[in-house]
Write a protein that holds these residues in place. Structure first.
Motif, PDB file in Angstrom:
ATOM      1  N   VAL A  31       0.864  -1.180   0.000  1.00  0.00           N
ATOM      2  CA  VAL A  31       0.000   0.000   0.000  1.00  0.00           C
ATOM      3  C   VAL A  31       0.902   1.231   0.000  1.00  0.00           C
ATOM      4  CG1 VAL A  31      -1.723   1.301   1.313  1.00  0.00           C
ATOM      5  CG2 VAL A  31      -1.883  -1.195   1.164  1.00  0.00           C
ATOM      6  N   THR A  32       1.897   1.235   0.881  1.00  0.00           N
ATOM      7  CA  THR A  32       2.903   2.299   0.893  1.00  0.00           C
ATOM      8  C   THR A  32       4.174   1.780   1.534  1.00  0.00           C
ATOM      9  OG1 THR A  32       3.322   4.637   1.415  1.00  0.00           O
ATOM     10  CG2 THR A  32       2.237   3.337   3.115  1.00  0.00           C
ATOM     11  N   ASP A  33       5.274   2.296   1.067  1.00  0.00           N
ATOM     12  CA  ASP A  33       6.592   2.010   1.622  1.00  0.00           C
ATOM     13  C   ASP A  33       7.329   3.336   1.542  1.00  0.00           C
ATOM     14  OD1 ASP A  33       8.926   0.916   2.540  1.00  0.00           O
ATOM     15  OD2 ASP A  33       9.149  -0.540   0.921  1.00  0.00           O
ATOM     16  N   GLN A  34       7.364   4.066   2.648  1.00  0.00           N
ATOM     17  CA  GLN A  34       7.875   5.433   2.602  1.00  0.00           C
ATOM     18  C   GLN A  34       8.624   5.806   3.876  1.00  0.00           C
ATOM     19  OE1 GLN A  34       4.819   8.612   3.085  1.00  0.00           O
ATOM     20  NE2 GLN A  34       3.335   6.918   3.093  1.00  0.00           N
ATOM     21  N   THR A  35       9.384   6.867   3.758  1.00  0.00           N
ATOM     22  CA  THR A  35      10.062   7.466   4.891  1.00  0.00           C
ATOM     23  C   THR A  35       9.468   8.850   5.079  1.00  0.00           C
ATOM     24  OG1 THR A  35      12.074   6.250   4.361  1.00  0.00           O
ATOM     25  CG2 THR A  35      12.306   8.139   5.825  1.00  0.00           C
ATOM     26  N   ILE A  36       9.037   9.148   6.316  1.00  0.00           N
ATOM     27  CA  ILE A  36       8.447  10.456   6.582  1.00  0.00           C
ATOM     28  C   ILE A  36       9.188  11.123   7.733  1.00  0.00           C
ATOM     29  CG2 ILE A  36       6.149   9.808   5.756  1.00  0.00           C
ATOM     30  CD1 ILE A  36       5.245   9.648   8.704  1.00  0.00           C
ATOM     31  N   LYS A  37       9.155  12.450   7.735  1.00  0.00           N
ATOM     32  CA  LYS A  37       9.720  13.213   8.847  1.00  0.00           C
ATOM     33  C   LYS A  37       8.556  13.777   9.640  1.00  0.00           C
ATOM     34  CE  LYS A  37      12.906  16.701  10.348  1.00  0.00           C
ATOM     35  NZ  LYS A  37      13.950  17.666   9.990  1.00  0.00           N
ATOM     36  N   ILE A 116      12.585  10.780  12.029  1.00  0.00           N
ATOM     37  CA  ILE A 116      12.519  10.247  10.671  1.00  0.00           C
ATOM     38  C   ILE A 116      12.093   8.793  10.787  1.00  0.00           C
ATOM     39  CG2 ILE A 116      13.790   9.738   8.557  1.00  0.00           C
ATOM     40  CD1 ILE A 116      15.604  12.129   9.294  1.00  0.00           C
ATOM     41  N   CYS A 117      10.974   8.463  10.151  1.00  0.00           N
ATOM     42  CA  CYS A 117      10.365   7.146  10.324  1.00  0.00           C
ATOM     43  C   CYS A 117      10.173   6.429   8.994  1.00  0.00           C
ATOM     44  CB  CYS A 117       9.008   7.292  11.010  1.00  0.00           C
ATOM     45  SG  CYS A 117       9.093   8.156  12.579  1.00  0.00           S
ATOM     46  N   LYS A 118      10.505   5.166   8.992  1.00  0.00           N
ATOM     47  CA  LYS A 118      10.289   4.279   7.841  1.00  0.00           C
ATOM     48  C   LYS A 118       8.987   3.531   8.091  1.00  0.00           C
ATOM     49  CE  LYS A 118      11.720   1.872   4.234  1.00  0.00           C
ATOM     50  NZ  LYS A 118      11.382   2.424   2.951  1.00  0.00           N
ATOM     51  N   ILE A 119       8.065   3.623   7.136  1.00  0.00           N
ATOM     52  CA  ILE A 119       6.747   3.005   7.283  1.00  0.00           C
ATOM     53  C   ILE A 119       6.483   2.104   6.083  1.00  0.00           C
ATOM     54  CG2 ILE A 119       4.260   3.462   7.413  1.00  0.00           C
ATOM     55  CD1 ILE A 119       5.163   6.319   8.412  1.00  0.00           C
ATOM     56  N   ARG A 120       6.024   0.899   6.378  1.00  0.00           N
ATOM     57  CA  ARG A 120       5.601  -0.012   5.308  1.00  0.00           C
ATOM     58  C   ARG A 120       4.242  -0.580   5.690  1.00  0.00           C
ATOM     59  NH1 ARG A 120       8.620  -5.160   2.463  1.00  0.00           N
ATOM     60  NH2 ARG A 120       7.256  -5.157   0.638  1.00  0.00           N
ATOM     61  N   ILE A 121       3.272  -0.355   4.803  1.00  0.00           N
ATOM     62  CA  ILE A 121       1.919  -0.871   5.004  1.00  0.00           C
ATOM     63  C   ILE A 121       1.587  -1.751   3.805  1.00  0.00           C
ATOM     64  CG2 ILE A 121      -0.525  -0.285   5.304  1.00  0.00           C
ATOM     65  CD1 ILE A 121       0.471   2.463   6.384  1.00  0.00           C
ATOM     66  N   GLN A 122       1.140  -2.975   4.099  1.00  0.00           N
ATOM     67  CA  GLN A 122       0.732  -3.912   3.052  1.00  0.00           C
ATOM     68  C   GLN A 122      -0.660  -4.428   3.377  1.00  0.00           C
ATOM     69  OE1 GLN A 122       4.238  -6.449   3.799  1.00  0.00           O
ATOM     70  NE2 GLN A 122       4.588  -6.330   1.577  1.00  0.00           N
ATOM     71  N   ARG A 123      -1.287  -4.987   2.369  1.00  0.00           N
ATOM     72  CA  ARG A 123      -2.587  -5.623   2.573  1.00  0.00           C
ATOM     73  C   ARG A 123      -2.565  -6.995   1.924  1.00  0.00           C
ATOM     74  NH1 ARG A 123      -5.780  -4.879  -2.239  1.00  0.00           N
ATOM     75  NH2 ARG A 123      -7.643  -5.504  -1.137  1.00  0.00           N
ATOM     76  N   VAL A 124      -3.279  -7.919   2.566  1.00  0.00           N
ATOM     77  CA  VAL A 124      -3.465  -9.251   1.999  1.00  0.00           C
ATOM     78  C   VAL A 124      -4.966  -9.382   1.752  1.00  0.00           C
ATOM     79  CG1 VAL A 124      -3.208 -11.725   2.328  1.00  0.00           C
ATOM     80  CG2 VAL A 124      -1.506 -10.159   3.299  1.00  0.00           C
ATOM     81  N   PRO A 125      -5.388  -9.353   0.487  1.00  0.00           N
ATOM     82  CA  PRO A 125      -6.819  -9.457   0.185  1.00  0.00           C
ATOM     83  C   PRO A 125      -7.370 -10.828   0.574  1.00  0.00           C
ATOM     84  CG  PRO A 125      -5.542  -8.809  -1.761  1.00  0.00           C
ATOM     85  CD  PRO A 125      -4.575  -9.217  -0.715  1.00  0.00           C
ATOM     86  N   SER A 126      -8.639 -10.832   0.934  1.00  0.00           N
ATOM     87  CA  SER A 126      -9.271 -12.097   1.316  1.00  0.00           C
ATOM     88  C   SER A 126      -9.560 -12.961   0.088  1.00  0.00           C
ATOM     89  CB  SER A 126     -10.555 -11.836   2.091  1.00  0.00           C
ATOM     90  OG  SER A 126     -11.452 -11.070   1.310  1.00  0.00           O
ATOM     91  N   ILE A 127      -9.809 -12.310  -1.032  1.00  0.00           N
ATOM     92  CA  ILE A 127     -10.076 -13.038  -2.282  1.00  0.00           C
ATOM     93  C   ILE A 127      -9.345 -12.353  -3.433  1.00  0.00           C
ATOM     94  CG2 ILE A 127     -12.294 -14.058  -1.617  1.00  0.00           C
ATOM     95  CD1 ILE A 127     -13.697 -11.753  -3.032  1.00  0.00           C
ATOM     96  N   GLU A 128      -9.010 -13.116  -4.437  1.00  0.00           N
ATOM     97  CA  GLU A 128      -8.210 -12.616  -5.551  1.00  0.00           C
ATOM     98  C   GLU A 128      -8.879 -11.453  -6.290  1.00  0.00           C
ATOM     99  OE1 GLU A 128      -6.019 -14.311  -9.553  1.00  0.00           O
ATOM    100  OE2 GLU A 128      -6.658 -15.716  -8.011  1.00  0.00           O
ATOM    101  N   SER A 129     -10.185 -11.432  -6.350  1.00  0.00           N
ATOM    102  CA  SER A 129     -10.885 -10.358  -7.076  1.00  0.00           C
ATOM    103  C   SER A 129     -10.677  -8.985  -6.432  1.00  0.00           C
ATOM    104  CB  SER A 129     -12.375 -10.671  -7.206  1.00  0.00           C
ATOM    105  OG  SER A 129     -12.980 -10.698  -5.935  1.00  0.00           O
ATOM    106  N   LEU A 130     -10.200  -8.957  -5.172  1.00  0.00           N
ATOM    107  CA  LEU A 130      -9.939  -7.670  -4.494  1.00  0.00           C
ATOM    108  C   LEU A 130      -8.493  -7.238  -4.589  1.00  0.00           C
ATOM    109  CD1 LEU A 130     -12.132  -8.120  -1.289  1.00  0.00           C
ATOM    110  CD2 LEU A 130     -12.589  -6.660  -3.266  1.00  0.00           C
TER     111      LEU A 130
END
Length: 137
Positions: A31-37, A116-130
């Motif tokens: 979803v995002t992989d970023q570094t923010i201040k 300064i923070c490194k943030i990684r947010i991912q999602r695992v969909p419940s079904i392939e159509s999503l």
């Protein structure tokens, strides 16, 4: 002889069950992989949408191992799902999405100096159509 036949049946059964789990498993989608201040005495919020049934995978690290006063994940408008105080790292936090909606990722810095923070947010969909669900808010 009977034991060998039973062992073969058990092996085949386990193989079928394992393959069924593997076939239903979805790969994490970034979803995002970023570094923010986060400025001194400031708060930052980022917003993303998630679909019902998603699993949210969250990772956070303050680059210089300094503490952040508060980190919170909120289901909009004000349903807190996760919070951590005085932390410099969160690894592989998993949240289940029970209802399609917006999630707020809130970061509070009480120090005078920025973080300064490194943030990684991912999602695992419940079904392939999503898989192509739009997380933009």
């Amino acid at each position: 002889m009977r034991n060998i036949i039973n062992m073969k049946r058990l092996f085949v059964f386990n193989l079928i069950v394992f393959m069924g789990f593997y076939a239903n498993a979805q790969e994490p989608i970034d979803v995002t992989d970023q570094t923010i201040k986060i400025g001194g005495l400031k708060e930052e919020e980022i917003y993303f949408g998630f679909a019902e049934g998603d699993k949210i995978l969250f990772n956070f690290k303050e680059i210089n191992d300094k503490e952040l006063k508060e980190l919170e994940i909120v289901q909009y408008p004000n349903n807190s799902k996760f919070s951590e105080y005085k932390t410099n790292k969160v690894e592989n936090k998993t949240l289940s999405v029970t209802k399609t909606g917006v999630y707020i990722f809130r970061f509070k810095n009480s120090a005078i100096k920025g973080r300064i923070c490194k943030i990684r947010i991912q999602r695992v969909p419940s079904i392939e159509s999503l898989n192509n669900f739009n997380t933009t808010v």
